[in-house]
Write a protein that holds these residues in place. Structure first.
Motif, mmCIF file in Angstrom:
data_model
loop_
_atom_site.group_PDB
_atom_site.id
_atom_site.type_symbol
_atom_site.label_atom_id
_atom_site.label_comp_id
_atom_site.label_asym_id
_atom_site.label_seq_id
_atom_site.Cartn_x
_atom_site.Cartn_y
_atom_site.Cartn_z
ATOM 1 N N LEU A 41 11.981 -30.253 -10.488
ATOM 2 C CA LEU A 41 11.904 -31.627 -9.995
ATOM 3 C C LEU A 41 12.414 -32.637 -11.021
ATOM 4 N N THR A 42 12.167 -32.370 -12.296
ATOM 5 C CA THR A 42 12.585 -33.304 -13.343
ATOM 6 C C THR A 42 13.991 -33.030 -13.856
ATOM 7 N N GLY A 43 14.569 -31.904 -13.469
ATOM 8 C CA GLY A 43 15.894 -31.554 -13.952
ATOM 9 C C GLY A 43 15.876 -30.868 -15.303
ATOM 10 N N GLU A 44 14.688 -30.564 -15.796
ATOM 11 C CA GLU A 44 14.541 -29.863 -17.071
ATOM 12 C C GLU A 44 15.089 -28.439 -16.973
ATOM 13 N N ASP A 45 15.073 -27.890 -15.777
ATOM 14 C CA ASP A 45 15.578 -26.541 -15.508
ATOM 15 C C ASP A 45 16.120 -26.538 -14.081
ATOM 16 N N VAL A 46 16.895 -25.526 -13.743
ATOM 17 C CA VAL A 46 17.399 -25.366 -12.377
ATOM 18 C C VAL A 46 17.010 -23.986 -11.862
ATOM 19 N N PRO A 47 16.910 -23.835 -10.557
ATOM 20 C CA PRO A 47 16.571 -22.535 -9.998
ATOM 21 C C PRO A 47 17.638 -21.493 -10.335
ATOM 22 N N SER A 48 17.193 -20.268 -10.575
ATOM 23 C CA SER A 48 18.123 -19.149 -10.761
ATOM 24 C C SER A 48 18.793 -18.857 -9.420
ATOM 25 N N THR A 49 19.782 -18.005 -9.430
ATOM 26 C CA THR A 49 20.436 -17.667 -8.166
ATOM 27 C C THR A 49 19.445 -16.977 -7.222
ATOM 28 N N LYS A 50 18.536 -16.186 -7.768
ATOM 29 C CA LYS A 50 17.514 -15.533 -6.931
ATOM 30 C C LYS A 50 16.595 -16.587 -6.300
ATOM 31 N N SER A 51 16.199 -17.577 -7.089
ATOM 32 C CA SER A 51 15.355 -18.646 -6.549
ATOM 33 C C SER A 51 16.126 -19.492 -5.542
ATOM 34 N N CYS A 52 17.421 -19.662 -5.750
ATOM 35 C CA CYS A 52 18.251 -20.376 -4.775
ATOM 36 C C CYS A 52 18.254 -19.642 -3.440
ATOM 37 N N GLN A 53 18.261 -18.306 -3.477
ATOM 38 C CA GLN A 53 18.190 -17.523 -2.240
ATOM 39 C C GLN A 53 16.870 -17.794 -1.532
ATOM 40 N N LYS A 54 15.775 -17.840 -2.287
ATOM 41 C CA LYS A 54 14.470 -18.140 -1.695
ATOM 42 C C LYS A 54 14.468 -19.534 -1.069
ATOM 43 N N LEU A 55 15.057 -20.497 -1.785
ATOM 44 C CA LEU A 55 15.129 -21.859 -1.259
ATOM 45 C C LEU A 55 15.957 -21.925 0.017
ATOM 46 N N ALA A 56 17.038 -21.171 0.070
ATOM 47 C CA ALA A 56 17.882 -21.160 1.269
ATOM 48 C C ALA A 56 17.104 -20.603 2.464
ATOM 49 N N LEU A 57 16.418 -19.511 2.261
ATOM 50 C CA LEU A 57 15.626 -18.920 3.355
ATOM 51 C C LEU A 57 14.509 -19.869 3.791
ATOM 52 N N TYR A 58 13.857 -20.477 2.841
ATOM 53 C CA TYR A 58 12.731 -21.367 3.122
ATOM 54 C C TYR A 58 13.175 -22.649 3.822
ATOM 55 N N SER A 59 14.292 -23.206 3.370
ATOM 56 C CA SER A 59 14.719 -24.509 3.866
ATOM 57 C C SER A 59 15.608 -24.445 5.095
ATOM 58 N N GLY A 60 16.328 -23.320 5.268
ATOM 59 C CA GLY A 60 17.302 -23.249 6.352
ATOM 60 C C GLY A 60 18.637 -23.853 5.968
ATOM 61 N N VAL A 61 18.773 -24.304 4.718
ATOM 62 C CA VAL A 61 20.028 -24.852 4.201
ATOM 63 C C VAL A 61 20.829 -23.688 3.642
ATOM 64 N N SER A 62 22.136 -23.746 3.750
ATOM 65 C CA SER A 62 22.965 -22.621 3.325
ATOM 66 C C SER A 62 22.804 -22.323 1.827
ATOM 67 N N LEU A 63 22.891 -21.051 1.500
ATOM 68 C CA LEU A 63 22.800 -20.624 0.110
ATOM 69 C C LEU A 63 23.893 -21.285 -0.717
ATOM 70 N N GLU A 64 25.101 -21.356 -0.186
ATOM 71 C CA GLU A 64 26.212 -21.984 -0.906
ATOM 72 C C GLU A 64 25.869 -23.420 -1.284
ATOM 73 N N ARG A 65 25.273 -24.149 -0.351
ATOM 74 C CA ARG A 65 24.916 -25.546 -0.605
ATOM 75 C C ARG A 65 23.848 -25.651 -1.686
ATOM 76 N N ILE A 66 22.846 -24.799 -1.632
ATOM 77 C CA ILE A 66 21.783 -24.844 -2.636
ATOM 78 C C ILE A 66 22.311 -24.433 -4.003
ATOM 79 N N LEU A 67 23.189 -23.439 -4.042
ATOM 80 C CA LEU A 67 23.803 -23.052 -5.312
ATOM 81 C C LEU A 67 24.584 -24.218 -5.913
ATOM 82 N N ALA A 68 25.252 -24.990 -5.067
ATOM 83 C CA ALA A 68 25.997 -26.158 -5.543
ATOM 84 C C ALA A 68 25.050 -27.245 -6.053
ATOM 85 N N ILE A 69 23.992 -27.494 -5.317
ATOM 86 C CA ILE A 69 23.018 -28.512 -5.729
ATOM 87 C C ILE A 69 22.393 -28.140 -7.068
ATOM 88 N N ALA A 70 22.141 -26.847 -7.263
ATOM 89 C CA ALA A 70 21.533 -26.367 -8.507
ATOM 90 C C ALA A 70 22.532 -26.315 -9.656
#
Length: 90
Positions: A41-70
């Motif tokens: 949340l603070t930008g001190e760290d970013v999600p790993s690619t594995k965590s990005c996959q979890k975020l994509a599944l949870y949010s319904g937003v594409s993995l590619e988009r979350i990887l870009a945001i991260a």
């Protein structure tokens, strides 16, 4: 002191708003620590690619988009509007 909004932080805030979740609840949902969510949340760290996959599944937003945001993919993708699912996929 002004804080700058970080893309992943803004995304997570919107995700929590849409799912009506607090940071500790989101951490449980994603099987990560509350401290990890705090760092994202603070930008001190970013999600790993594995965590990005979890975020994509949870949010319904594409993995590619979350990887870009991260910051794992070029910023051009990040600048496009997010296509949130209509029914709040979980």
């Amino acid at each position: 002191m002004r804080t700058r909004k970080v893309p992943i932080g803004t995304f997570l805030e919107e995700l929590m708003r849409r799912h009506k979740r607090l940071p500790n609840q989101l951490a449980t949902d994603l099987n990560v620590s509350h401290a990890t969510i705090g760092r994202w949340l603070t930008g001190e760290d970013v999600p790993s690619t594995k965590s990005c996959q979890k975020l994509a599944l949870y949010s319904g937003v594409s993995l590619e988009r979350i990887l870009a945001i991260a910051g794992h993919l070029p910023r051009k993708i990040e600048e496009e509007p997010i296509q949130w699912p209509e029914n709040g996929v979980k």
